[in-house]
Design a protein around this motif. Structure first.
Motif, PDB file in Angstrom:
ATOM      1  N   GLY A 104       0.815  -1.214   0.000  1.00  0.00           N
ATOM      2  CA  GLY A 104       0.000   0.000   0.000  1.00  0.00           C
ATOM      3  C   GLY A 104       0.845   1.259   0.000  1.00  0.00           C
ATOM      4  N   ALA A 105       1.861   1.280   0.870  1.00  0.00           N
ATOM      5  CA  ALA A 105       2.707   2.473   0.954  1.00  0.00           C
ATOM      6  C   ALA A 105       3.484   2.688  -0.340  1.00  0.00           C
ATOM      7  CB  ALA A 105       3.672   2.342   2.137  1.00  0.00           C
ATOM      8  N   ARG A 106       3.927   1.595  -0.951  1.00  0.00           N
ATOM      9  CA  ARG A 106       4.681   1.722  -2.200  1.00  0.00           C
ATOM     10  C   ARG A 106       3.799   2.262  -3.324  1.00  0.00           C
ATOM     11  NH1 ARG A 106       9.189  -1.436  -2.654  1.00  0.00           N
ATOM     12  NH2 ARG A 106       9.504  -0.389  -4.644  1.00  0.00           N
ATOM     13  N   LEU A 107       2.588   1.731  -3.419  1.00  0.00           N
ATOM     14  CA  LEU A 107       1.644   2.225  -4.430  1.00  0.00           C
ATOM     15  C   LEU A 107       1.325   3.700  -4.195  1.00  0.00           C
ATOM     16  CD1 LEU A 107      -0.839  -0.767  -4.663  1.00  0.00           C
ATOM     17  CD2 LEU A 107       0.600   0.083  -6.514  1.00  0.00           C
ATOM     18  N   ALA A 108       1.077   4.026  -2.923  1.00  0.00           N
ATOM     19  CA  ALA A 108       0.733   5.414  -2.605  1.00  0.00           C
ATOM     20  C   ALA A 108       1.885   6.343  -2.965  1.00  0.00           C
ATOM     21  CB  ALA A 108       0.370   5.545  -1.127  1.00  0.00           C
ATOM     22  N   SER A 109       3.118   5.883  -2.753  1.00  0.00           N
ATOM     23  CA  SER A 109       4.272   6.739  -3.038  1.00  0.00           C
ATOM     24  C   SER A 109       4.385   7.025  -4.536  1.00  0.00           C
ATOM     25  CB  SER A 109       5.559   6.110  -2.512  1.00  0.00           C
ATOM     26  OG  SER A 109       5.982   5.043  -3.357  1.00  0.00           O
ATOM     27  N   LEU A 110       3.924   6.105  -5.369  1.00  0.00           N
ATOM     28  CA  LEU A 110       3.956   6.338  -6.814  1.00  0.00           C
ATOM     29  C   LEU A 110       2.985   7.438  -7.214  1.00  0.00           C
ATOM     30  CD1 LEU A 110       4.006   2.696  -8.228  1.00  0.00           C
ATOM     31  CD2 LEU A 110       5.933   4.213  -7.796  1.00  0.00           C
ATOM     32  N   LEU A 111       1.951   7.625  -6.373  1.00  0.00           N
ATOM     33  CA  LEU A 111       0.894   8.581  -6.698  1.00  0.00           C
ATOM     34  C   LEU A 111       1.026   9.886  -5.930  1.00  0.00           C
ATOM     35  CD1 LEU A 111      -1.976   5.992  -6.779  1.00  0.00           C
ATOM     36  CD2 LEU A 111      -1.126   7.288  -8.733  1.00  0.00           C
ATOM     37  N   ASP A 112       2.208  10.108  -5.337  1.00  0.00           N
ATOM     38  CA  ASP A 112       2.425  11.372  -4.653  1.00  0.00           C
ATOM     39  C   ASP A 112       2.731  12.425  -5.703  1.00  0.00           C
ATOM     40  OD1 ASP A 112       3.125  13.530  -3.223  1.00  0.00           O
ATOM     41  OD2 ASP A 112       4.739  12.593  -2.096  1.00  0.00           O
TER      42      ASP A 112
ATOM     43  N   ASP B   9     -20.493  11.898  -9.087  1.00  0.00           N
ATOM     44  CA  ASP B   9     -20.558  10.563  -9.672  1.00  0.00           C
ATOM     45  C   ASP B   9     -19.265  10.201 -10.398  1.00  0.00           C
ATOM     46  OD1 ASP B   9     -20.889  12.520 -11.534  1.00  0.00           O
ATOM     47  OD2 ASP B   9     -22.292  11.379 -12.774  1.00  0.00           O
ATOM     48  N   SER B  10     -18.234  11.015 -10.244  1.00  0.00           N
ATOM     49  CA  SER B  10     -16.964  10.667 -10.885  1.00  0.00           C
ATOM     50  C   SER B  10     -16.310   9.533 -10.103  1.00  0.00           C
ATOM     51  CB  SER B  10     -16.031  11.869 -10.923  1.00  0.00           C
ATOM     52  OG  SER B  10     -15.370  12.029  -9.690  1.00  0.00           O
ATOM     53  N   ALA B  11     -15.466   8.783 -10.809  1.00  0.00           N
ATOM     54  CA  ALA B  11     -14.855   7.608 -10.183  1.00  0.00           C
ATOM     55  C   ALA B  11     -14.113   7.992  -8.910  1.00  0.00           C
ATOM     56  CB  ALA B  11     -13.916   6.927 -11.169  1.00  0.00           C
ATOM     57  N   LEU B  12     -13.378   9.106  -8.977  1.00  0.00           N
ATOM     58  CA  LEU B  12     -12.572   9.482  -7.812  1.00  0.00           C
ATOM     59  C   LEU B  12     -13.452   9.849  -6.631  1.00  0.00           C
ATOM     60  CD1 LEU B  12      -9.673   9.804  -6.893  1.00  0.00           C
ATOM     61  CD2 LEU B  12      -9.723  12.168  -7.645  1.00  0.00           C
ATOM     62  N   ALA B 103      -6.138  14.976  -6.097  1.00  0.00           N
ATOM     63  CA  ALA B 103      -6.147  13.680  -6.783  1.00  0.00           C
ATOM     64  C   ALA B 103      -5.178  12.669  -6.161  1.00  0.00           C
ATOM     65  CB  ALA B 103      -5.822  13.882  -8.261  1.00  0.00           C
ATOM     66  N   GLY B 104      -3.953  13.090  -5.919  1.00  0.00           N
ATOM     67  CA  GLY B 104      -2.956  12.159  -5.388  1.00  0.00           C
ATOM     68  C   GLY B 104      -3.347  11.609  -4.029  1.00  0.00           C
ATOM     69  N   ALA B 105      -3.784  12.514  -3.151  1.00  0.00           N
ATOM     70  CA  ALA B 105      -4.145  12.079  -1.799  1.00  0.00           C
ATOM     71  C   ALA B 105      -5.347  11.144  -1.830  1.00  0.00           C
ATOM     72  CB  ALA B 105      -4.430  13.294  -0.920  1.00  0.00           C
ATOM     73  N   ARG B 106      -6.315  11.445  -2.720  1.00  0.00           N
ATOM     74  CA  ARG B 106      -7.500  10.591  -2.798  1.00  0.00           C
ATOM     75  C   ARG B 106      -7.140   9.202  -3.305  1.00  0.00           C
ATOM     76  NH1 ARG B 106     -12.466  12.952  -3.107  1.00  0.00           N
ATOM     77  NH2 ARG B 106     -13.251  10.822  -3.048  1.00  0.00           N
TER      78      ARG B 106
END
Lengths: 117, 117
Positions: A104-112, B9-12, B103-106
């Motif tokens: 989870g943390a690794r995936l989240a870090s990709l989306l920072d 209703d957006s995916a995010l 977006a990233g945090a979500r």
């Protein structure tokens, strides 16, 4: 910060953050492959079952909640395992799966998206 | 004019964390759709360009870095915008895109595998 390459051959190990200043074509492809692995309802359901279970889950116990045949479930499990998200443990006849603790943390870090280096 | 897309209703906007105790079929499908939207090399590259740009980016300035035709780039931008990840702003002839600040945090919150509620 570059993601540390713990497993150079798994998708989760090879990706750079989406917001990295430099992103090679290989890194773009690896990141896309990783999120594509998650982007499938049966695989989201598998991650959900594993995340809410306190212990490794037998493939035989995933067939019913997913409503899919065992070969199909095994295929999805292989995709997630190959992506570096799951640990697989053989116990006699059956394989048991669990979320990698760092997944989870690794995936989240990709989306920072605030990452800049 | 800024077109803020708060679309409930957006995916995010509609997804529950992958590790939620209860996950409906609709939530599973929405989460899968969201990660499938990211799971494509051109769209990872778009997110990368937008994340590393300090300002909204014109679709006309994405054609060259992506090496794709403008209709194809526009299609990918629509997918990401429909997923609730991008803001779209029309400036005369051209549309400009930026990452939604949240977006990233979500996305990261969906992948918090320690979530239990």
């Amino acid at each position: 910060m570059r993601v540390t390459q713990l497993e150079p051959d798994s998708a989760l190990g090879c990706c750079a953050p989406v917001a990295a200043q430099e992103l090679s074509e290989d890194e773009v492809e690896a990141t896309a492959r990783l999120f594509r692995a998650i982007g499938e309802p049966a695989r989201v359901r598998i991650l959900n079952v594993l995340a809410t279970s306190g212990e490794p889950v037998c493939v035989c116990n995933l067939v019913e909640p997913l409503g899919l045949t065992q070969p199909t479930v095994s295929h999805h499990l292989k995709t997630l395992t190959d992506s570096g998200l799951l640990d697989r443990e053989q116990r006699g006849k059956w394989a048991y799966f669990s979320l990698k603790p760092e997944a989870g943390a690794r995936l989240a870090s990709l989306l920072d998206f605030k990452e800049r280096s």
